[in-house]
Enzyme design. Structure first.
Site, PDB file in Angstrom:
ATOM      1  N   ASN A  10     -34.692  45.110 -23.540  1.00  0.00           N
ATOM      2  CA  ASN A  10     -34.152  46.391 -23.097  1.00  0.00           C
ATOM      3  C   ASN A  10     -33.941  47.235 -24.343  1.00  0.00           C
ATOM      4  O   ASN A  10     -33.024  46.966 -25.118  1.00  0.00           O
ATOM      5  CB  ASN A  10     -32.834  46.148 -22.349  1.00  0.00           C
ATOM      6  CG  ASN A  10     -32.113  47.434 -21.985  1.00  0.00           C
ATOM      7  OD1 ASN A  10     -32.663  48.522 -22.113  1.00  0.00           O
ATOM      8  ND2 ASN A  10     -30.876  47.303 -21.531  1.00  0.00           N
ATOM      9  N   LYS A  12     -32.970  50.199 -24.527  1.00  0.00           N
ATOM     10  CA  LYS A  12     -31.875  51.168 -24.376  1.00  0.00           C
ATOM     11  C   LYS A  12     -32.335  52.534 -24.903  1.00  0.00           C
ATOM     12  O   LYS A  12     -33.499  52.881 -24.715  1.00  0.00           O
ATOM     13  CB  LYS A  12     -30.603  50.649 -25.054  1.00  0.00           C
ATOM     14  CG  LYS A  12     -30.258  49.223 -24.574  1.00  0.00           C
ATOM     15  CD  LYS A  12     -28.898  48.751 -24.973  1.00  0.00           C
ATOM     16  CE  LYS A  12     -28.662  47.341 -24.412  1.00  0.00           C
ATOM     17  NZ  LYS A  12     -27.314  46.834 -24.693  1.00  0.00           N
ATOM     18  N   HIS A  90     -27.271  48.098 -15.079  1.00  0.00           N
ATOM     19  CA  HIS A  90     -26.788  47.682 -16.401  1.00  0.00           C
ATOM     20  C   HIS A  90     -25.341  48.142 -16.585  1.00  0.00           C
ATOM     21  O   HIS A  90     -24.969  49.235 -16.145  1.00  0.00           O
ATOM     22  CB  HIS A  90     -27.684  48.275 -17.499  1.00  0.00           C
ATOM     23  CG  HIS A  90     -27.450  47.617 -18.824  1.00  0.00           C
ATOM     24  ND1 HIS A  90     -26.355  47.908 -19.601  1.00  0.00           N
ATOM     25  CD2 HIS A  90     -28.135  46.643 -19.465  1.00  0.00           C
ATOM     26  CE1 HIS A  90     -26.393  47.141 -20.694  1.00  0.00           C
ATOM     27  NE2 HIS A  90     -27.458  46.366 -20.634  1.00  0.00           N
ATOM     28  N   GLU A  92     -23.841  49.346 -19.011  1.00  0.00           N
ATOM     29  CA  GLU A  92     -23.691  50.620 -19.719  1.00  0.00           C
ATOM     30  C   GLU A  92     -23.825  51.792 -18.743  1.00  0.00           C
ATOM     31  O   GLU A  92     -23.223  52.842 -18.942  1.00  0.00           O
ATOM     32  CB  GLU A  92     -24.710  50.704 -20.867  1.00  0.00           C
ATOM     33  CG  GLU A  92     -24.291  49.777 -22.008  1.00  0.00           C
ATOM     34  CD  GLU A  92     -25.416  49.274 -22.880  1.00  0.00           C
ATOM     35  OE1 GLU A  92     -26.533  49.823 -22.834  1.00  0.00           O
ATOM     36  OE2 GLU A  92     -25.176  48.294 -23.623  1.00  0.00           O
ATOM     37  N   GLU A 157     -24.825  39.500 -17.700  1.00  0.00           N
ATOM     38  CA  GLU A 157     -24.529  40.053 -19.020  1.00  0.00           C
ATOM     39  C   GLU A 157     -23.031  40.303 -19.155  1.00  0.00           C
ATOM     40  O   GLU A 157     -22.535  41.362 -18.717  1.00  0.00           O
ATOM     41  CB  GLU A 157     -25.283  41.369 -19.228  1.00  0.00           C
ATOM     42  CG  GLU A 157     -26.793  41.224 -19.163  1.00  0.00           C
ATOM     43  CD  GLU A 157     -27.498  42.340 -19.931  1.00  0.00           C
ATOM     44  OE1 GLU A 157     -28.340  42.004 -20.771  1.00  0.00           O
ATOM     45  OE2 GLU A 157     -27.199  43.524 -19.705  1.00  0.00           O
ATOM     46  N   GLY A 163     -24.094  43.259 -27.700  1.00  0.00           N
ATOM     47  CA  GLY A 163     -24.087  43.925 -29.001  1.00  0.00           C
ATOM     48  C   GLY A 163     -22.968  43.495 -29.927  1.00  0.00           C
ATOM     49  O   GLY A 163     -22.719  44.140 -30.943  1.00  0.00           O
ATOM     50  N   SER A 202     -26.175  39.449 -26.789  1.00  0.00           N
ATOM     51  CA  SER A 202     -26.300  38.853 -28.130  1.00  0.00           C
ATOM     52  C   SER A 202     -27.250  37.656 -28.182  1.00  0.00           C
ATOM     53  O   SER A 202     -27.006  36.706 -28.930  1.00  0.00           O
ATOM     54  CB  SER A 202     -24.923  38.472 -28.686  1.00  0.00           C
ATOM     55  OG  SER A 202     -24.129  39.642 -28.867  1.00  0.00           O
TER      56      SER A 202
HETATM   57  P1  13P Z   1     -27.723  42.818 -26.945  1.00  0.00           P
HETATM   58  O1  13P Z   1     -28.822  41.796 -26.881  1.00  0.00           O
HETATM   59  O2  13P Z   1     -27.946  43.878 -27.988  1.00  0.00           O
HETATM   60  O3  13P Z   1     -26.376  42.196 -26.990  1.00  0.00           O
HETATM   61  O4  13P Z   1     -27.795  43.648 -25.554  1.00  0.00           O
HETATM   62  C1  13P Z   1     -27.835  42.938 -24.357  1.00  0.00           C
HETATM   63  C2  13P Z   1     -28.149  43.886 -23.268  1.00  0.00           C
HETATM   64  O5  13P Z   1     -27.339  44.723 -22.912  1.00  0.00           O
HETATM   65  C3  13P Z   1     -29.475  43.812 -22.656  1.00  0.00           C
HETATM   66  O6  13P Z   1     -29.561  44.578 -21.501  1.00  0.00           O
END
Ligand code: 13P
Length: 240
Positions: A10, A12, A90, A92, A157, A163, A202
């Site tokens: 992803n 982002k 997601h 976010e 997640e 992150g 992560s």
């Molecule tokens: P990270 O791998 O950067 O922690 O992000 C995970 C994520 O949100 C994937 O959709």
């Protein structure tokens, strides 16, 4: 049942045309698992031209087929640009765009109707984890977010692991994935056993093998470590 693993990236809100070389390198690498990259909408068409047989996806989709929704992208538009799949729900977007479980369900339905594969995300906050309510909360979130027909994958997640470099214990991942598998089977019967359960948060080359060895972990959804071939391909290798 051992399912073929899916390692999805992803990107982002990262990636310009100059970064497509990373995608091409990832697409060319041999893989025994399924591999996909979910890109900013602006890159999907160029990525699918640059790597025609590679699974390129979107990161969100609107629930409506068309209309007055400024700034949004429909499932047909994603497909038209060359996407095979999309992420929905997601954390976010659930947080920043205030997307509810019902919104996520509607988006997943629209994407499936259009013929896209769907990765549906769920996950708990740190406060919920610390209160001991993670499994119950995420199970309820999944129940309320699932469309009538099976999605391709569900990504667990934990928000506090995204992150941050922090990940749950392998026992906690196993317990969550077992609970989510139960919910999928309750929702879809036998077909629920074939929905891939991805872990996200992560994931790196250094922890992927350990995570992939956990029962009911059928792959990963990877953020930061999906941006370069050097970081992503070791994760794909761990799934092979
Ligand atoms: P990270 O791998 O950067 O922690 O992000 C995970 C994520 O949100 C994937 O959709």
């Amino acid at each position: 049942m051992a399912l073929k693993k899916l390692v999805a990236g992803n990107w982002k809100m990262n990636g310009l045309a100059a970064d497509l070389g990373q995608l091409v390198e990832i697409a060319r690498a041999p893989a025994e698992c399924d591999v996909a990259l979910c890109l900013p909408a602006t890159l999907i068409e160029r990525a699918s031209r640059a790597a025609p047989n590679f699974a390129v996806g979107g990161q969100d989709v609107h629930a409506s087929a068309s209309g007055a929704h400024t700034g949004c992208v429909s499932a047909a538009m994603l497909q038209d640009a060359g996407a095979r799949l999309t992420i929905v729900g997601h954390s976010e977007r659930r947080e920043a765009q205030h997307e509810s479980d019902a919104d996520v369900r509607a988006k997943a339905s629209a994407a499936l109707d259009a013929g896209l594969e769907v990765i549906l995300c769920v996950g708990e906050s740190l406060a919920v984890r610390e209160a001991g309510a993670a499994v119950a909360t995420v199970s309820a979130q999944l129940d309320a977010s699932l469309p009538d027909r099976p999605v391709t994958a569900v990504a667990y997640e934990p928000i506090w692991a995204i992150g941050t470099g922090r990940i749950p214990t392998m026992d906690d991942i196993a317990a969550m994935h077992a609970a989510l598998r139960e919910r999928l089977v309750a929702a879809y019967g036998e077909a629920g056993g074939a929905v891939r359960l991805l872990y996200g948060g992560s994931v790196k080359g250094s922890n992927a093998a350990e995570i992939f060895a956990v029962p009911d972990v059928d792959g990963a959804l990877v953020g930061g470590a999906s941006l370069t071939a050097a970081d992503f391909l070791p994760i794909v290798a761990a799934a092979n």
